[in-house]
Design an enzyme around this catalytic site. Structure first.
Site, PDB file in Angstrom:
ATOM      1  N   GLU A 118      12.390 -93.401  28.603  1.00 33.83           N
ATOM      2  CA  GLU A 118      13.162 -94.658  28.626  1.00 33.83           C
ATOM      3  C   GLU A 118      14.661 -94.482  28.349  1.00 33.83           C
ATOM      4  O   GLU A 118      15.245 -95.225  27.562  1.00 33.83           O
ATOM      5  CB  GLU A 118      12.545 -95.638  27.615  1.00 33.83           C
ATOM      6  CG  GLU A 118      11.077 -95.896  27.899  1.00 33.83           C
ATOM      7  CD  GLU A 118      10.405 -96.829  26.896  1.00 33.83           C
ATOM      8  OE1 GLU A 118      11.031 -97.181  25.884  1.00 33.83           O
ATOM      9  OE2 GLU A 118       9.241 -97.204  27.135  1.00 33.83           O
ATOM     10  N   GLU A 152       0.992 -95.525  31.467  1.00 35.95           N
ATOM     11  CA  GLU A 152       0.742 -96.495  30.390  1.00 35.95           C
ATOM     12  C   GLU A 152       0.194 -97.800  30.968  1.00 35.95           C
ATOM     13  O   GLU A 152       0.613 -98.894  30.602  1.00 35.95           O
ATOM     14  CB  GLU A 152       2.034 -96.757  29.600  1.00 35.95           C
ATOM     15  CG  GLU A 152       2.652 -95.492  29.028  1.00 35.95           C
ATOM     16  CD  GLU A 152       3.816 -95.742  28.073  1.00 35.95           C
ATOM     17  OE1 GLU A 152       3.959 -96.866  27.571  1.00 35.95           O
ATOM     18  OE2 GLU A 152       4.581 -94.790  27.834  1.00 35.95           O
TER      19      GLU A 152
HETATM   20  C1  GLA Z   1       6.434 -97.640  25.329  1.00 35.89           C
HETATM   21  C2  GLA Z   1       6.287 -96.193  24.896  1.00 35.89           C
HETATM   22  C3  GLA Z   1       4.939 -95.917  24.321  1.00 35.89           C
HETATM   23  C4  GLA Z   1       4.464 -97.000  23.407  1.00 35.89           C
HETATM   24  C5  GLA Z   1       4.480 -98.315  24.135  1.00 35.89           C
HETATM   25  C6  GLA Z   1       3.924 -99.396  23.262  1.00 35.89           C
HETATM   26  O1  GLA Z   1       6.007 -97.887  26.595  1.00 35.89           O
HETATM   27  O2  GLA Z   1       6.546 -95.279  25.920  1.00 35.89           O
HETATM   28  O3  GLA Z   1       5.010 -94.716  23.603  1.00 35.89           O
HETATM   29  O4  GLA Z   1       5.252 -97.064  22.255  1.00 35.89           O
HETATM   30  O5  GLA Z   1       5.807 -98.570  24.482  1.00 35.89           O
HETATM   31  O6  GLA Z   1       2.710 -99.061  22.681  1.00 35.89           O
END
Ligand code: GLA
Length: 352
Positions: free
Chosen positions: A132, A244
């Protein structure tokens, strides 16, 4: 396995099926993980503040629990221990009472990378190296750069910290794949910035093997933009992991409505007391997404959900839109009792 066909087994010719798991859930989810998954990711346990809460003081107890689960499952880990603006101790950015110089930050990243790789290299097949680092589209971070987030790393080092992180991991983990990971990756404006970041790493001659598409669904999914995004990222000559994946009730509500919706009483009541139709629609979205992922199986190597089953998800606590109430979500492929939802059988059927 009581005649149940494993999701991971069914998808062997396509991609790995992964889940994020916390050390507290390692035993709790072991059965469903062993039956249906062939990749796991530590949800928080490998972040800087967990592994190195103070400079040079490493604590490996909690990630070790995830790695022993992986060994019991007979699989390797997709490690998420990124250089990230969150969950990193303040020590990273300080040198006594002064701000740390870039060289000191690079030494710290190097030392941290060396320590985690020495401990876990044999059990890791891919690392998220940086997370990020691109500017958020909606949150003003006070910065002016077109591409990069105005994080402490960026304020102290400029974009150079990204290349340094990749160089360190390449040095200490030459055999695992190295990934950049980000969210809102299918929104065209953000995608452009992510592409610029990846190209910059490549132009510097650093090894980057892949991009992690987070795929958190908070709003109406845009399946065409997903396809365009996969093609554009893959066009950079790298591989893709879905890292994710989870689907909120709001996303299902908007998909059913066929449009993005403002927060109003109808939306709030729909997500607070969800009907079975709304909960099942999360599964319908999974089916559409997997159909797309399958059609790009030559570039997508792994699909990871950010959690295992509906009994626990970070989404139960997180509100991306503060106008929305905090409500129980049903974002996973397995229900709160760890049983496969109806969409899992359909996902398996689709590849028979
Ligand atoms: C982001 C991060 C993850 C996690 C999520 C929330 O996407 O990359 O590591 O912290 O937020 O669980």
């Amino acid at each position: 396995m009581n005649g149940i066909i494993s999701l991971a087994k069914a998808y062997e010719g396509y991609f790995k099926i992964g889940a994020a798991v916390s050390y507290m859930g390692a035993d709790h989810y072991e059965k469903v993980l062993k039956e249906n998954f062939n990749s796991i990711t530590p949800e928080n346990e490998m972040k800087y503040e967990m592994v190195e809460p103070e400079e040079g003081k490493f604590t490996f107890e909690t990630p070790d629990k995830i790695f022993s689960l992986a060994r019991r499952m007979g699989i390797k880990v997709r490690a998420h221990a990124p250089v990230w603006h969150n969950q990193t101790g303040a020590w990273m950015y300080r040198d006594g009472d002064k701000a740390a110089a870039p060289e000191l930050i690079y030494e710290r990243i190097d030392a941290h990378s060396k320590a985690i790789c020495q401990r876990y290299n044999n059990d890791v097949y891919a690392w998220d190296v940086v997370n990020e680092a691109v500017r958020d589209l909606y949150i003003d971070d006070g910065g002016t750069d077109e591409v990069y987030r105005n994080s402490e790393y960026f304020m102290l080092c400029g974009k150079e910290f990204i290349a340094k992180a990749f160089q360190a991991m390449d040095k200490y983990s030459p055999n695992a794949q190295l990934f950049y990971n980000d969210y809102d990756e299918c929104v065209p404006e953000k995608r452009k910035k992510i592409v610029r970041l990846i190209q910059d790493i490549q132009e510097k001659g650093c090894r980057i093997d892949g991009f992690g598409m987070q795929q958190h669904y908070f709003r109406k999914p845009d399946f065409d933009e997903l396809k365009r995004s996969i093609e554009e990222y893959a066009g950079l000559g790298i591989h893709l992991h879905i890292t994710e994946l989870d689907i909120t009730l709001r996303s299902a509500y908007e998909d059913l409505a066929g449009k993005e919706c403002e927060v109003d009483d109808d939306l709030i009541s729909a997500v607070t007391n969800p009907t079975n139709e709304l909960i099942d629609h999360v599964g319908e979205i999974y089916l559409k997404l997997f159909e797309i992922y399958r059609s790009y199986r030559d570039v997508i190597d792994c699909v990871t959900t950010w959690g295992v089953a509906d009994d626990y998800s970070w989404l139960d606590f997180f509100r991306p839109d503060k106008k929305m109430p905090r409500t129980k979500q049903y974002p996973m492929l397995f229900n709160r009792y760890h049983a496969a939802k109806p969409c899992v059988a359909k996902l398996i059927e689709a590849v028979k």
